[in-house]
Scaffold this motif. Structure first.
Motif, PDB file in Angstrom:
ATOM      1  N   GLY A 379       0.790  -1.234   0.000  1.00  7.96           N
ATOM      2  CA  GLY A 379       0.000   0.000   0.000  1.00  7.96           C
ATOM      3  C   GLY A 379       0.813   1.269   0.000  1.00  7.96           C
ATOM      4  N   LYS A 380       2.138   1.155  -0.226  1.00  9.43           N
ATOM      5  CA  LYS A 380       3.003   2.349  -0.148  1.00  9.43           C
ATOM      6  C   LYS A 380       2.629   3.388  -1.212  1.00  9.43           C
ATOM      7  N   THR A 381       2.590   2.955  -2.465  1.00 16.39           N
ATOM      8  CA  THR A 381       2.287   3.897  -3.551  1.00 16.39           C
ATOM      9  C   THR A 381       0.873   4.440  -3.427  1.00 16.39           C
ATOM     10  N   THR A 382      -0.059   3.575  -3.032  1.00 14.09           N
ATOM     11  CA  THR A 382      -1.445   4.027  -2.856  1.00 14.09           C
ATOM     12  C   THR A 382      -1.523   5.138  -1.813  1.00 14.09           C
ATOM     13  N   LEU A 383      -0.785   4.994  -0.730  1.00 15.62           N
ATOM     14  CA  LEU A 383      -0.806   6.001   0.329  1.00 15.62           C
ATOM     15  C   LEU A 383      -0.344   7.357  -0.202  1.00 15.62           C
ATOM     16  N   THR A 384       0.706   7.349  -1.000  1.00 16.80           N
ATOM     17  CA  THR A 384       1.216   8.625  -1.520  1.00 16.80           C
ATOM     18  C   THR A 384       0.283   9.219  -2.587  1.00 16.80           C
ATOM     19  N   ARG A 385      -0.439   8.366  -3.301  1.00 17.42           N
ATOM     20  CA  ARG A 385      -1.390   8.882  -4.295  1.00 17.42           C
ATOM     21  C   ARG A 385      -2.528   9.647  -3.639  1.00 17.42           C
ATOM     22  N   LEU A 386      -2.808   9.323  -2.397  1.00 17.96           N
ATOM     23  CA  LEU A 386      -3.836  10.073  -1.671  1.00 17.96           C
ATOM     24  C   LEU A 386      -3.354  11.478  -1.342  1.00 17.96           C
ATOM     25  N   VAL A 387      -2.045  11.649  -1.161  1.00 13.80           N
ATOM     26  CA  VAL A 387      -1.503  12.978  -0.838  1.00 13.80           C
ATOM     27  C   VAL A 387      -1.656  13.916  -2.026  1.00 13.80           C
ATOM     28  N   SER A 388      -1.311  13.433  -3.214  1.00 14.15           N
ATOM     29  CA  SER A 388      -1.449  14.269  -4.416  1.00 14.15           C
ATOM     30  C   SER A 388      -2.864  14.249  -4.959  1.00 14.15           C
ATOM     31  N   ARG A 389      -3.732  13.545  -4.283  1.00 10.26           N
ATOM     32  CA  ARG A 389      -5.173  13.450  -4.587  1.00 10.26           C
ATOM     33  C   ARG A 389      -5.446  12.906  -5.979  1.00 10.26           C
ATOM     34  N   LEU A 390      -4.715  11.854  -6.349  1.00  9.52           N
ATOM     35  CA  LEU A 390      -5.126  11.083  -7.506  1.00  9.52           C
ATOM     36  C   LEU A 390      -6.346  10.251  -7.144  1.00  9.52           C
ATOM     37  N   TYR A 391      -6.487   9.959  -5.861  1.00  9.82           N
ATOM     38  CA  TYR A 391      -7.679   9.321  -5.306  1.00  9.82           C
ATOM     39  C   TYR A 391      -8.004  10.000  -3.986  1.00  9.82           C
ATOM     40  N   ASP A 392      -9.219   9.813  -3.525  1.00 11.13           N
ATOM     41  CA  ASP A 392      -9.610  10.254  -2.187  1.00 11.13           C
ATOM     42  C   ASP A 392      -9.744   9.042  -1.295  1.00 11.13           C
ATOM     43  N   PRO A 393      -9.444   9.184   0.005  1.00 10.48           N
ATOM     44  CA  PRO A 393      -9.577   8.032   0.911  1.00 10.48           C
ATOM     45  C   PRO A 393     -11.023   7.565   1.013  1.00 10.48           C
ATOM     46  N   THR A 394     -11.191   6.267   1.179  1.00 11.11           N
ATOM     47  CA  THR A 394     -12.529   5.716   1.372  1.00 11.11           C
ATOM     48  C   THR A 394     -13.060   6.073   2.750  1.00 11.11           C
ATOM     49  N   SER A 395     -12.155   6.146   3.714  1.00 12.17           N
ATOM     50  CA  SER A 395     -12.527   6.575   5.063  1.00 12.17           C
ATOM     51  C   SER A 395     -11.372   7.378   5.643  1.00 12.17           C
ATOM     52  N   GLY A 396     -11.668   8.186   6.656  1.00 10.83           N
ATOM     53  CA  GLY A 396     -10.644   9.040   7.229  1.00 10.83           C
ATOM     54  C   GLY A 396     -10.343  10.228   6.330  1.00 10.83           C
ATOM     55  N   SER A 397      -9.210  10.888   6.587  1.00  6.71           N
ATOM     56  CA  SER A 397      -8.856  12.075   5.813  1.00  6.71           C
ATOM     57  C   SER A 397      -7.345  12.235   5.745  1.00  6.71           C
ATOM     58  N   VAL A 398      -6.914  12.962   4.701  1.00  7.96           N
ATOM     59  CA  VAL A 398      -5.516  13.353   4.544  1.00  7.96           C
ATOM     60  C   VAL A 398      -5.463  14.867   4.680  1.00  7.96           C
ATOM     61  N   ARG A 399      -4.591  15.362   5.566  1.00  7.20           N
ATOM     62  CA  ARG A 399      -4.542  16.803   5.825  1.00  7.20           C
ATOM     63  C   ARG A 399      -3.146  17.344   5.551  1.00  7.20           C
TER      64      ARG A 399
END
Length: 583
Positions: A379-399
């Motif tokens: 899940g390493k690359t997926t986690l970083t893709r949430l930072v650049s908002r290529l995707y949004d998290p299904t739950s929780g938030s990135v700030r």
């Protein structure tokens, strides 16, 4: 109230701003049509005057002939001007449409792009819009001009004899009604033809992208058979679509064969009864050709309209796609940014999909560098893709800087977060354009400074045209490409940097150069470095180890290295043992 058709919406949107040019085009067509309708009258007078034989007024015949020639040349010049202006209007409109489609595609999230091949997207932007450009560039000239000429010719029939006018009016109405009925049958087959064309482009693009693998594995024959299958489908749909569209002009030819016979019979009967002169009978025939010509043009345009109708539908479908990432309204605060993953969960299939990240909760202070480790698929690359908002998290938030990334405008987010992957995309353009992404606002001096900062100053000095030197694809080593990607980031000066396996394909000497450049790049910035090789994260402040989408370990790098029970210490031991075996 019924919604406007997609065709009318597209015409209004992209031809509306060009109303001045469209008005000038209408004026050219109006004057040209008026002169065109006058020509048979001159010809009629010439025939009647010439019929007198020796008693004919030669001076009058000369004047009529000269006037006819001058007006005929004028009609051709006006037609040429209208054609040029119509093409200009059409291409301006469709170029705007291409730009809007491209911008729209770039605004879509990664989910949409993964469902369609790049070749299909190219066909949507180029192939479908080209069909529309042919329609746009001829629509005003052919359709509006044909309608004017057709109306004028029918009026002239009524002026000559009301019975002939009534008959021709009924004939025109029946012809247009019949053609419109059969036209609709070609829209769906044409749409299927465009879809088959998009699949063909997508197939070719995918095989060209994987050409090395296809060759090395000897799979050329298999992929060629697949290509022939896709090509056969495109060919069969093209033939079927052409046949359905051809019904329009086949019907037109049959109807006009009947129409000409009826008109000539009427003209002969009226002339024999003394109701009209020979010149008038000749003029009636000329006006019938003026009825045939615009209907033929309308027939051709109806076939283009079939293509355009299918293209408009496909373009409309593309424009109707909406990103799953709604646009935020806030701007990120200035200065360094801290990064917070607040109980983040994510799955590619939405809430119903298999979880890729589970309850990830960690905070990275502003200016810190985080080394992100874990097995492939953790899940390493997926986690970083949430930072650049290529995707949004299904739950929780990135700030970022305390602001939820879903509330931030994409422009603000992408300007403050930079990502460098292991596969660097280079363009067949100059060094300058490769670094600035074709931004003319970036000066050559800024590009040179960025290259020097990452250690490519000597390389730049050997280029014949400096930063203006063309950079052919495949001309750089993997290390040089990575350094160019670092220089791109230097130009943007972001607050947050994500490096995804930056040294995975490099030899030790090149990796040392890359590490030095990376140290300068990350100084004072918040950073996440994904790596399998532990040397890449040797200067990280913190280490996070992921496993099956969960945080297995999080702590200061030095503390984890000293703790023999930590996952990080275990990875260090495994690395040293592997080096010892190789030695």
């Amino acid at each position: 109230m019924a919604a406007p058709s997609p065709t009318l919406t597209v015409l209004r949107t992209y031809l509306g701003p060009l109303r001045g040019a469209v008005a000038a085009l209408a004026a050219l067509l109006l004057v040209g049509t008026g002169l065109n309708l006058l020509l048979p009258q001159l010809l009629s007078r010439f025939v009647d005057a010439a019929k007198l034989g020796a008693q004919a007024d030669v001076a009058l015949l000369v004047r009529l002939a000269v006037t006819y020639l001058v007006l005929a040349v004028g009609v051709q010049l006006l037609s040429a001007g209208a054609t040029y202006l119509g093409a200009r209007v059409g291409w301006q409109a469709t170029n705007r449409l291409r730009a809007d489609l491209t911008a729209h595609l770039l605004s879509l999230d990664m989910q949409e792009h993964k469902e369609r091949t790049p070749g299909e997207m190219i066909e949507r932007i180029d192939g479908d819009v080209t069909a529309l450009s042919n329609f746009f560039s001829q629509f005003a000239v052919r359709v509006f001009g044909a309608a004017l000429l057709l109306t004028g010719a029918v009026v002239m029939f009524w002026r000559t004899d009301w019975r002939v006018g009534a008959g021709v009016t009924v004939f025109v109405a029946l012809t247009l009604w019949a053609m419109n009925r059969v036209r609709k049958g070609g829209v769906e087959p044409t749409q299927q033809e465009r879809e088959a064309s998009a699949k063909l482009f997508g197939y070719v693009e995918e095989r060209l992208a994987g050409l090395d693998d296809v060759r090395s594995l000897g799979a050329g024959e298999y992929h060629l058979r697949g290509f022939l299958k896709v090509q056969r489908e495109f060919f069969s749909r093209s033939i079927f679509s052409w046949r359905r569209r051809a019904v329009v002009w086949q019907l037109s030819m049959a109807l006009f064969a009947v129409g000409y016979v009826a008109l000539l019979a009427s003209a002969v009967g009226l002339y024999a009864a003394g109701a009209i002169t020979l010149g008038t009978a000749f003029a009636l025939y000329q006006y019938m050709t003026m009825v045939e010509e615009p209907i033929d043009q309308l027939t051709n345009q109806l076939q283009d309209l079939q293509k355009a109708g299918a293209s408009v539908m496909r373009v409309g479908e593309l424009l109707a796609l909406r990103s799953h990432l709604p646009e935020g309204t806030r701007e990120l605060p200035p200065g360094p940014l801290d990064l917070r993953f607040d109980h983040v969960g994510f799955s590619y299939g939405g809430a119903e999909g298999t979880p890729v990240l589970r309850d990830v909760d960690l905070t990275l202070e502003a200016g810190q560098t985080l080394g992100l480790l874990g097995r492939t698929g953790s899940g390493k690359t997926t986690l970083t893709r949430l930072v650049s908002r290529l995707y949004d998290p299904t739950s929780g938030s990135v700030r970022l800087g305390g602001v939820d990334t879903r509330d931030v405008t994409l422009a603000s987010l992408r300007s403050r977060v930079a990502v460098v992957t292991q596969d660097v995309q280079l363009f067949q353009a100059s060094v300058r354009d490769n670094l600035s992404f074709f931004d003319e606002g970036v000066s050559d001096a800024q590009v040179e400074a960025a290259l020097a900062e990452v250690g490519l100053g000597d390389w730049l000095s050997r280029l014949p045209e400096g930063v203006r030197t063309p950079l052919p694809a495949g001309s750089l080593s993997a290390g040089q490409a990575q350094l160019l990607a670092f220089a791109r980031v230097m130009l943007r000066d972001p607050a947050v940097i994500i490096l995804d396996e930056p040294s995975s394909r490099l030899d030790p000497a090149t990796e040392a150069q890359l590490t030095a450049a990376m140290t300068r790049l990350l100084a004072g910035r918040t950073a996440i470095v994904i790596a399998h090789r532990l040397d890449t994260v040797a200067r990280a402040d913190r280490i996070v180890v992921l496993g099956a989408g969960e945080v297995l370990e999080d702590g200061a790098r030095t503390d984890l290295a000293r703790d023999p029970r930590s996952h990080y210490a275990g990875l260090l031991r495994a690395g040293r043992e592997a080096e010892a075996v190789l030695a």
